[in-house]
Design a protein around this motif. Structure first.
Motif, PDB file in Angstrom:
ATOM      1  N   ALA A   1       0.832  -1.208   0.000  1.00 43.92           N
ATOM      2  CA  ALA A   1       0.000   0.000   0.000  1.00 43.92           C
ATOM      3  C   ALA A   1       0.865   1.257   0.000  1.00 43.92           C
ATOM      4  CB  ALA A   1      -0.948  -0.004   1.191  1.00 43.92           C
TER       5      ALA A   1
ATOM      6  N   ILE B   1       2.499   1.717  -3.455  1.00 39.54           N
ATOM      7  CA  ILE B   1       1.535   2.146  -4.473  1.00 39.54           C
ATOM      8  C   ILE B   1       1.243   3.636  -4.316  1.00 39.54           C
ATOM      9  CG2 ILE B   1      -0.860   1.917  -5.260  1.00 39.54           C
ATOM     10  CD1 ILE B   1      -0.587  -1.122  -4.450  1.00 39.54           C
ATOM     11  N   ILE B   2       1.004   4.057  -3.093  1.00 40.80           N
ATOM     12  CA  ILE B   2       0.715   5.472  -2.829  1.00 40.80           C
ATOM     13  C   ILE B   2       1.929   6.341  -3.164  1.00 40.80           C
ATOM     14  CG2 ILE B   2       0.205   7.134  -0.994  1.00 40.80           C
ATOM     15  CD1 ILE B   2      -1.537   4.837   0.259  1.00 40.80           C
TER      16      ILE B   2
ATOM     17  N   THR C   1      -4.633  -4.478   1.153  1.00 40.83           N
ATOM     18  CA  THR C   1      -3.885  -3.421   0.470  1.00 40.83           C
ATOM     19  C   THR C   1      -4.836  -2.408  -0.157  1.00 40.83           C
ATOM     20  OG1 THR C   1      -2.035  -4.902   0.049  1.00 40.83           O
ATOM     21  CG2 THR C   1      -2.226  -2.974  -1.378  1.00 40.83           C
TER      22      THR C   1
ATOM     23  N   VAL D   1      -4.954   1.678   0.429  1.00 35.57           N
ATOM     24  CA  VAL D   1      -4.760   2.613  -0.679  1.00 35.57           C
ATOM     25  C   VAL D   1      -5.953   3.558  -0.776  1.00 35.57           C
ATOM     26  CG1 VAL D   1      -4.543   2.819  -3.192  1.00 35.57           C
ATOM     27  CG2 VAL D   1      -3.210   1.090  -1.967  1.00 35.57           C
TER      28      VAL D   1
ATOM     29  N   ALA E   1      -4.691   7.376  -0.300  1.00 32.23           N
ATOM     30  CA  ALA E   1      -4.264   7.971  -1.568  1.00 32.23           C
ATOM     31  C   ALA E   1      -4.806   9.393  -1.700  1.00 32.23           C
ATOM     32  CB  ALA E   1      -4.749   7.120  -2.733  1.00 32.23           C
TER      33      ALA E   1
ATOM     34  N   VAL F   1      -9.176   6.509  -6.701  1.00 29.54           N
ATOM     35  CA  VAL F   1      -8.806   5.089  -6.702  1.00 29.54           C
ATOM     36  C   VAL F   1      -9.980   4.293  -7.251  1.00 29.54           C
ATOM     37  CG1 VAL F   1      -8.106   3.109  -5.302  1.00 29.54           C
ATOM     38  CG2 VAL F   1      -7.335   5.410  -4.668  1.00 29.54           C
TER      39      VAL F   1
END
Length: 139
Positions: A88, A91-92, A120, A124, A128, A132
């Motif tokens: 996570a 990705i962020i 995850t 996110v 984020a 998303v």
């Protein structure tokens, strides 16, 4: 629609990765960019001692090769990026460093364990700074 899309793909779910990569292609503005991202998780130190020293590098190379093959097979123009760390967070961080305006990732239908641990995708979505899209697995 979107100018820069991060598509997070788990190597264990390449079929789902193909679906979300194609979806990203359909949502991308002309002249936009897609980044196909895979995150290799860190191995705890107490486990890493027993593993080959180059395991992380090998896993990242394997991830890059498999992701590149997926991108080629789908015909969707995308850059391939491999990161390591907690999924996570990675990705962020990728979305922030690329100034993405959308993250797409696949998720399963949550079960009881997700209410205590958190998937995850849940992390996110909560953290984020951009939109998303969570593609649910159809049962």
């Amino acid at each position: 629609m979107y100018r820069k899309i991060i598509v997070a793909i788990a190597l264990g779910g390449l079929g789902r990765g193909e679906d979300i990569l194609r979806k990203a292609g359909s949502l991308l503005d002309e002249g936009g960019e897609i980044i196909a991202l895979n995150v290799v998780e860190d191995v705890p130190t107490y486990v890493a001692i027993e593993l080959p020293a180059n395991m992380l590098e090998d896993a990242m190379k394997d991830g890059r090769d498999r992701l590149q093959a997926l991108v080629t097979a789908t015909g969707v123009a995308a850059a391939v990026e491999i990161r390591n760390g907690p999924p996570a967070k990675a990705i962020i961080a990728a979305a922030e460093s690329h100034r993405a305006d959308l993250i797409i990732l696949a998720s399963h239908v949550p079960d009881f364990s997700n209410y205590f641990i958190g998937a995850t995708a849940d992390r996110v979505v909560r953290h984020a700074k951009c939109s998303v899209l969570v593609e649910r697995h159809k049962i």
